[in-house]
Design an enzyme around this catalytic site. Structure first.
Site, PDB file in Angstrom:
ATOM      1  N   TYR A 132      17.352 122.321 -57.208  1.00  0.00           N
ATOM      2  CA  TYR A 132      18.545 121.484 -57.076  1.00  0.00           C
ATOM      3  C   TYR A 132      19.260 121.426 -58.426  1.00  0.00           C
ATOM      4  O   TYR A 132      18.650 121.127 -59.449  1.00  0.00           O
ATOM      5  CB  TYR A 132      18.145 120.064 -56.641  1.00  0.00           C
ATOM      6  CG  TYR A 132      19.308 119.118 -56.470  1.00  0.00           C
ATOM      7  CD1 TYR A 132      20.127 119.185 -55.340  1.00  0.00           C
ATOM      8  CD2 TYR A 132      19.598 118.144 -57.426  1.00  0.00           C
ATOM      9  CE1 TYR A 132      21.198 118.319 -55.169  1.00  0.00           C
ATOM     10  CE2 TYR A 132      20.665 117.273 -57.271  1.00  0.00           C
ATOM     11  CZ  TYR A 132      21.464 117.364 -56.150  1.00  0.00           C
ATOM     12  OH  TYR A 132      22.524 116.505 -55.985  1.00  0.00           O
ATOM     13  N   HIS A 142      18.053 121.727 -39.216  1.00  0.00           N
ATOM     14  CA  HIS A 142      18.474 122.968 -39.877  1.00  0.00           C
ATOM     15  C   HIS A 142      17.615 124.172 -39.467  1.00  0.00           C
ATOM     16  O   HIS A 142      17.961 125.309 -39.810  1.00  0.00           O
ATOM     17  CB  HIS A 142      18.421 122.824 -41.395  1.00  0.00           C
ATOM     18  CG  HIS A 142      19.425 121.876 -41.954  1.00  0.00           C
ATOM     19  ND1 HIS A 142      20.782 121.998 -41.733  1.00  0.00           N
ATOM     20  CD2 HIS A 142      19.270 120.763 -42.727  1.00  0.00           C
ATOM     21  CE1 HIS A 142      21.421 121.008 -42.346  1.00  0.00           C
ATOM     22  NE2 HIS A 142      20.528 120.244 -42.948  1.00  0.00           N
ATOM     23  N   ASP A 183      23.720 113.164 -38.436  1.00  0.00           N
ATOM     24  CA  ASP A 183      23.326 113.450 -39.812  1.00  0.00           C
ATOM     25  C   ASP A 183      24.554 113.910 -40.601  1.00  0.00           C
ATOM     26  O   ASP A 183      25.470 114.539 -40.042  1.00  0.00           O
ATOM     27  CB  ASP A 183      22.267 114.547 -39.804  1.00  0.00           C
ATOM     28  CG  ASP A 183      21.593 114.762 -41.140  1.00  0.00           C
ATOM     29  OD1 ASP A 183      20.469 114.290 -41.318  1.00  0.00           O
ATOM     30  OD2 ASP A 183      22.203 115.429 -42.015  1.00  0.00           O
ATOM     31  N   HIS A 222      24.782 116.293 -42.709  1.00  0.00           N
ATOM     32  CA  HIS A 222      24.826 117.753 -42.808  1.00  0.00           C
ATOM     33  C   HIS A 222      24.844 118.373 -41.408  1.00  0.00           C
ATOM     34  O   HIS A 222      24.158 117.898 -40.501  1.00  0.00           O
ATOM     35  CB  HIS A 222      23.626 118.272 -43.592  1.00  0.00           C
ATOM     36  CG  HIS A 222      23.518 117.703 -44.966  1.00  0.00           C
ATOM     37  ND1 HIS A 222      22.765 116.581 -45.244  1.00  0.00           N
ATOM     38  CD2 HIS A 222      24.094 118.085 -46.131  1.00  0.00           C
ATOM     39  CE1 HIS A 222      22.867 116.296 -46.537  1.00  0.00           C
ATOM     40  NE2 HIS A 222      23.677 117.188 -47.087  1.00  0.00           N
ATOM     41  N   TYR A 258      18.551 110.071 -47.728  1.00  0.00           N
ATOM     42  CA  TYR A 258      17.856 110.264 -49.007  1.00  0.00           C
ATOM     43  C   TYR A 258      18.118 109.161 -50.020  1.00  0.00           C
ATOM     44  O   TYR A 258      17.654 109.254 -51.151  1.00  0.00           O
ATOM     45  CB  TYR A 258      18.205 111.654 -49.559  1.00  0.00           C
ATOM     46  CG  TYR A 258      17.953 112.689 -48.490  1.00  0.00           C
ATOM     47  CD1 TYR A 258      16.648 113.014 -48.127  1.00  0.00           C
ATOM     48  CD2 TYR A 258      18.992 113.242 -47.758  1.00  0.00           C
ATOM     49  CE1 TYR A 258      16.397 113.897 -47.095  1.00  0.00           C
ATOM     50  CE2 TYR A 258      18.758 114.126 -46.724  1.00  0.00           C
ATOM     51  CZ  TYR A 258      17.448 114.451 -46.394  1.00  0.00           C
ATOM     52  OH  TYR A 258      17.193 115.306 -45.347  1.00  0.00           O
TER      53      TYR A 258
END
Length: 342
Positions: free
Chosen positions: A19, A159, A195, A197, A323
Site C-alpha cells: 500500500y 472482489h 460496499d 468498492h 476499514y
C-alpha cells in the site's frame, strides 16, 4: 436477527499489504470481525451461531475448480519453494501475453491474482473456506423461511471472480450464497452491493445471466479500486444484458446523493421481481474510512437499513469491507438494526 460467525476467520492474520509503495499492516484485519461481533452482543441483535460445513459443492458452482485448488495449495507450495515472506505476486499475464497458468507458484500467483495488495499467508485458505460456510449457513436459514440473516464473513468476498482473487477476497461469499438460493428454489435472486468498492468478482460471475441481478453503488472506478471494473456502461452480456446495474459516484459523495442512487437500485430490484435479496454489506462508505472517499455518517447506515427493509424481500446480509476499524461495529449494526426496526 440471526448472525452466523466462525472463529476460524482468525486463521487469516497476514502481516503485509502492499500500500502506497510500502509493505504495511493490512487494512483487512481480524479485529474487524471481532469488533462487529462485540457490537452485535452489546446491542442484543439476536442469536449468534457457528456455521455448518457444506463441502466444496456450493463453492464449485461459482468458482473454477483449478482456481479453488490453487487457493487450497498456494501457501504450502509457496513455503515449499523456499520463500520466507508472505505470498505476493510480481508478474501478470498482461495484454498480448500468453494466458497460460505456469507450474511455478510465483507464476500461479500472478495468473490468479487481480491485484498485488493481498498477500496469501498461513491460514488464508482455512479462513476463506470457513467464510463460505458462514454465508451458506445464513443462506440456508433464509432458504428455509427466515426473513433475514447476517453472515459475518471474514475474509470478504466480492472482489473474488470465477478464477481471480484480490482486494482482500478469495472466495466470493455473496455469489456462493446467491447461487445456493437459486439452487434451493429461488427463481430470481438480486444482489445489492453497497460496499464502497465495486464488486468486480460478483459481476464477473453473473455477468451473462438473467436469473441473478447485480446492482452496485460504488466509488467511480476512474478514481477508485478496482479501477478496471464498475463503469456505468457495464450492463451485462448475452442473456445477462440489462441484468447488471452499476451506479458509480465521485469523490466526496454525500449521503443525499448516495441515497438517491440507492433509491434507483431498489427500484431496479423491485422491477426484477426477485424472490430473495443478498446484500454485500461493506461499510467503507463511512466518512472516516482510510481507503475510500464517500462521506456517509453513522446515522446514515440506519437510514439505508430501513430503506432495504422496504423491499419486503427475504434478505441475506453478507459482510464485505469497512476499514475504519473503531467505527465498524456501530456502522454494521446500524444497518442491521435499521432493517429490523423498519
Amino acid at each position: 436477527m440471526l448472525t452466523v460467525f466462525s472463529t476460524d476467520h482468525m486463521l487469516r492474520s497476514p502481516r503485509t499489504e502492499l500500500y502506497g509503495g510500502e509493505l504495511v499492516r493490512p487494512h483487512e484485519s481480524p479485529e474487524r470481525a471481532q469488533i462487529v461481533l462485540a457490537r452485535i452482543h452489546a446491542q442484543a441483535l439476536g442469536e449468534v451461531i457457528a456455521p455448518v460445513t457444506f463441502g466444496m459443492g456450493p463453492v464449485l458452482r461459482v468458482h473454477d475448480p483449478a482456481f479453488v485448488e490453487f487457493l487450497k495449495q498456494a501457501w504450502s507450495d509457496w513455503v515449499a519453494a523456499g520463500n520466507r515472506g508472505e505470498a505476493i505476486p510480481d508478474c501478470w499475464p498482461a495484454r498480448r501475453m500468453a494466458q497460460h497458468c505456469p507450474n511455478s507458484i510465483v507464476g500461479k500467483l500472478g495468473y490468479y491474482a487481480m491485484a498485488a495488495e493481498t498477500s496469501i499467508s498461513q491460514g488464508t485458505w482455512e479462513a476463506a473456506r470457513a467464510a463460505a460456510d458462514v454465508a451458506l449457513t445464513a443462506a440456508s436459514r433464509v432458504k428455509d423461511g427466515a426473513h433475514t440473516a447476517f453472515a459475518l464473513c471474514r475474509p470478504p468476498g466480492h472482489h473474488a471472480a470465477r478464477d481471480l482473487y484480490g482486494g482482500y477476497c478469495f472466495l466470493n461469499n455473496a455469489a456462493i450464497a446467491a447461487q445456493y438460493l437459486r439452487d434451493g428454489g429461488a427463481a430470481r435472486v438480486a444482489i445489492l452491493d453497497v460496499d464502497f468498492h465495486h464488486g468486480n468478482g460478483t459481476q464477473d460471475i453473473f455477468y451473462d445471466r438473467a436469473d441473478v441481478l447485480y446492482v452496485s453503488l460504488h466509488g467511480d472506478p476512474a478514481d477508485a479500486f478496482p479501477y478496471f471494473s464498475g463503469y456505468a456502461d457495464e450492463i451485462g452480456t448475452g442473456a445477462g444484458g440489462g441484468f447488471t446495474l452499476n451506479l458509480p459516484m465521485p469523490p466526496g459523495t454525500e449521503f443525499v446523493v448516495w441515497q438517491n442512487a440507492l433509491r434507483a437500485a431498489l427500484a431496479r430490484i423491485a422491477d426484477f421481481r426477485a424472490d430473495a435479496l443478498v446484500v454485500s454489506l461493506g461499510v467503507d462508505t463511512f466518512v472516516a474510512d482510510p481507503i475510500s472517499f464517500f462521506r456517509l455518517q453513522s446515522e446514515d447506515f440506519s437510514t439505508y437499513g430501513r430503506m432495504i427493509r422496504d423491499c419486503g424481500l427475504p434478505t441475506l446480509f453478507v459482510m464485505e469491507g469497512g476499514y475504519a476499524v473503531g467505527d465498524i461495529g456501530v456502522n454494521v449494526v446500524n444497518v442491521l438494526s435499521g432493517f429490523e426496526q423498519a
